[in-house]
Design an enzyme around this catalytic site. Structure first.
Site, PDB file in Angstrom:
ATOM      1  N   GLU A  92      -5.030  -6.867  12.182  1.00 59.27           N
ATOM      2  CA  GLU A  92      -4.932  -5.790  12.825  1.00 59.27           C
ATOM      3  C   GLU A  92      -5.880  -4.612  12.544  1.00 59.27           C
ATOM      4  O   GLU A  92      -5.763  -4.535  11.340  1.00 59.27           O
ATOM      5  CB  GLU A  92      -3.423  -5.321  13.280  1.00 59.27           C
ATOM      6  CG  GLU A  92      -2.980  -6.453  13.990  1.00 59.27           C
ATOM      7  CD  GLU A  92      -1.389  -6.218  14.307  1.00 59.27           C
ATOM      8  OE1 GLU A  92      -0.623  -7.052  15.016  1.00 59.27           O
ATOM      9  OE2 GLU A  92      -0.999  -5.203  14.033  1.00 59.27           O
ATOM     10  N   CYS A 105      -9.092   2.399  10.838  1.00 56.49           N
ATOM     11  CA  CYS A 105      -8.005   2.217   9.877  1.00 56.49           C
ATOM     12  C   CYS A 105      -7.822   0.692   9.825  1.00 56.49           C
ATOM     13  O   CYS A 105      -7.896  -0.283  10.862  1.00 56.49           O
ATOM     14  CB  CYS A 105      -6.654   2.476  10.447  1.00 56.49           C
ATOM     15  SG  CYS A 105      -5.221   1.902   9.311  1.00 56.49           S
ATOM     16  N   GLY A 159      -1.599  -4.904   4.321  1.00 52.35           N
ATOM     17  CA  GLY A 159      -2.016  -5.341   3.233  1.00 52.35           C
ATOM     18  C   GLY A 159      -2.160  -4.284   2.062  1.00 52.35           C
ATOM     19  O   GLY A 159      -1.987  -3.014   2.240  1.00 52.35           O
ATOM     20  N   GLU A 160      -2.273  -4.732   0.891  1.00 51.27           N
ATOM     21  CA  GLU A 160      -2.359  -3.711  -0.421  1.00 51.27           C
ATOM     22  C   GLU A 160      -3.644  -4.045  -0.848  1.00 51.27           C
ATOM     23  O   GLU A 160      -4.076  -5.124  -1.601  1.00 51.27           O
ATOM     24  CB  GLU A 160      -1.311  -4.148  -1.350  1.00 51.27           C
ATOM     25  CG  GLU A 160      -1.437  -3.495  -2.652  1.00 51.27           C
ATOM     26  CD  GLU A 160      -1.880  -2.081  -2.630  1.00 51.27           C
ATOM     27  OE1 GLU A 160      -0.773  -1.233  -2.197  1.00 51.27           O
ATOM     28  OE2 GLU A 160      -2.697  -1.595  -3.150  1.00 51.27           O
ATOM     29  N   SER A 189      -5.827   3.400   0.374  1.00 48.20           N
ATOM     30  CA  SER A 189      -4.208   3.884   0.202  1.00 48.20           C
ATOM     31  C   SER A 189      -3.481   2.718  -0.566  1.00 48.20           C
ATOM     32  O   SER A 189      -3.687   1.583  -0.136  1.00 48.20           O
ATOM     33  CB  SER A 189      -3.659   3.976   1.516  1.00 48.20           C
ATOM     34  OG  SER A 189      -2.398   4.009   1.567  1.00 48.20           O
ATOM     35  N   HIS A 214       6.695   7.930  -2.141  1.00 42.94           N
ATOM     36  CA  HIS A 214       8.156   7.642  -1.177  1.00 42.94           C
ATOM     37  C   HIS A 214       9.251   8.046  -1.929  1.00 42.94           C
ATOM     38  O   HIS A 214      10.305   7.899  -1.329  1.00 42.94           O
ATOM     39  CB  HIS A 214       7.894   6.265  -0.655  1.00 42.94           C
ATOM     40  CG  HIS A 214       6.739   5.627   0.037  1.00 42.94           C
ATOM     41  ND1 HIS A 214       6.201   6.767   0.999  1.00 42.94           N
ATOM     42  CD2 HIS A 214       6.035   4.305   0.143  1.00 42.94           C
ATOM     43  CE1 HIS A 214       4.816   6.094   1.590  1.00 42.94           C
ATOM     44  NE2 HIS A 214       5.021   4.949   1.049  1.00 42.94           N
ATOM     45  N   ASN A 288       7.912   5.482  11.122  1.00 42.74           N
ATOM     46  CA  ASN A 288       7.787   4.651  12.392  1.00 42.74           C
ATOM     47  C   ASN A 288       8.797   3.763  12.699  1.00 42.74           C
ATOM     48  O   ASN A 288       8.797   2.984  11.760  1.00 42.74           O
ATOM     49  CB  ASN A 288       6.203   4.243  12.531  1.00 42.74           C
ATOM     50  CG  ASN A 288       5.246   5.432  12.622  1.00 42.74           C
ATOM     51  OD1 ASN A 288       5.486   6.298  13.522  1.00 42.74           O
ATOM     52  ND2 ASN A 288       4.254   5.211  11.700  1.00 42.74           N
TER      53      ASN A 288
END
Ligand code: SAH
Ligand code: SF4
Length: 348
Positions: A92, A105, A159-160, A189, A214, A288
């Site tokens: 995606e 993105c 994904g990372e 990111s 976070h 979200n």
């Protein structure tokens, strides 16, 4: 399947056409079509001979490695693309419309192994890495349909990226050199993968870096970002400082706001002392909704209070406006599998 063109750099495209008995110049022409003009079909490349184009089609040489399976357009104009990969996996990507620019993105993996409990991708587990071509193709697919030039790219999809560093760096070079997106318009990111950050530093790749923090202490961060057990804050934060100092760039720290988990004023003060001395920007992200996460978003007022503490300590702090939530296109809502059939069928 023959190797798709998208994913080859300029030199590889030249070599490909020379191997086909054509001139190296054909490679440069094709590079311009696929990367500068986002052509998706051989038939669009009108300054190549019809005979050669027909031969490529007959030999099954694909232009790009992915095809659009679905599009979901949100009320705010954010468009989520579900792309089909050659092995029938789905990936995606999201096109985000800002008043002054368009942003792509992109995803770096199908799924993610880090397993952050508030993230849909993490909850689904890891499937595989994306190739450089599959990463670049996300941008080109969206640019092909975009109303204007997509000037910015953020690796904030599935994904990372720094657990797929090799392919992400290769994709970044193609996006920069062939597609002509400035390195400073590309943001990676990461959940804080130290060897990946060190590699960006060593190779002097001047992308923007966003660190998904976070939590400001190891106990909470071990729970919210489990890779923290491998790369704890005591190692990560000094490296971030070195990155900011060496690259002379301001880092971004992302902080998803989770009700009663990480959103108290004390936790804001803990964040301030952790980041003291790091040239950075703090981006607060309202959570979200994600089915099955058991976590919920902080109240708007709680987020503003948190912002005030961080801002008053001298850090520029923004609250990210959530885009695309109605079509599960927002941060952390990407799962990489087909949602139940609904509106917006694929355009052919
Ligand atoms: N794996 C990378 C990049 C993809 S996630 C990373 O974690 O940085 C992009 C951003 O979205 C990260 O900051 C991530 O923490 C955040 N995110 C994930 N799930 C979210 C959710 N449900 N709501 C809001 N932000 C979320
Ligand atoms: Fe992976 Fe990023 Fe989601 Fe964590 S937030 S599970 S690192 S995609």
């Amino acid at each position: 399947m023959a190797t798709p063109l998208v994913g080859m750099n300029g030199r590889e495209l030249e070599a490909f056409f020379v191997a086909q008995g054509e001139s190296a110049f054909r490679g440069r022409q094709v590079a311009k079509w696929i990367y500068s003009r986002a052509a998706r079909e051989w038939s669009a490349m009108t300054d190549l001979s019809a005979a050669m184009r027909n031969r490529m089609v007959a030999e099954g040489v694909p232009v790009g490695p992915t095809t659009v399976e679905e599009r979901h357009v949100s009320a705010d104009g954010t468009t989520k693309f579900v792309l089909r990969l050659h092995d029938q996996q789905f990936n995606e990507s999201v096109q985000i419309v800002h008043p002054d620019r368009l942003t792509a993105c992109v995803s770096s993996q199908v799924g993610c192994a880090v397993g952050c409990p508030f993230c849909a991708t993490g909850l689904g587990g890891f499937k595989r890495h994306l190739t450089p071509g599959e990463i670049v193709d996300q941008y080109l697919t969206m640019q092909h349909e975009a109303a204007g030039r997509i000037s910015n790219i953020v690796f904030m999809g599935m994904g990372e990226p720094l657990l797929n560093t090799e392919n992400v760096i290769a994709a970044t070079h193609i996006l920069n050199k062939e597609v002509n997106v400035g390195m400073r318009h590309i943001t990676v990111s990461t959940s804080g993968i130290i060897p990946g950050i060190e590699r960006l530093l060593a190779e002097e790749i001047p992308v923007n870096l966003a660190i998904s923090l976070h939590a400001a202490n190891d106990t909470l961060r071990d729970k919210l970002v489990p890779i923290n057990k491998t790369y704890p804050l005591g190692d990560l934060i000094p490296l971030c400082k070195r990155y900011a100092d060496t690259s002379n760039r301001r880092l971004t720290f992302e902080y998803v706001m989770l009700r009663d988990e990480n959103d108290s004023p004390e936790q804001a003060r803990e964040l301030v002392s952790l980041l003291r001395g790091v040239h950075c920007h703090v981006n607060l992200i309202p959570h979200n909704p994600v089915d099955g996460s058991g976590l919920t978003a902080s109240d708007a007022q709680i987020i503003r209070n948190f912002r005030d503490v961080v801002q008053n300590a001298g850090f520029t702090t923004t609250i990210r406006f959530n885009k695309g939530q109605d079509e599960t296109a927002a941060c952390g809502q990407l799962r990489g599998r087909l949602p139940a059939r609904r509106k917006a069928p694929a355009r052919s």
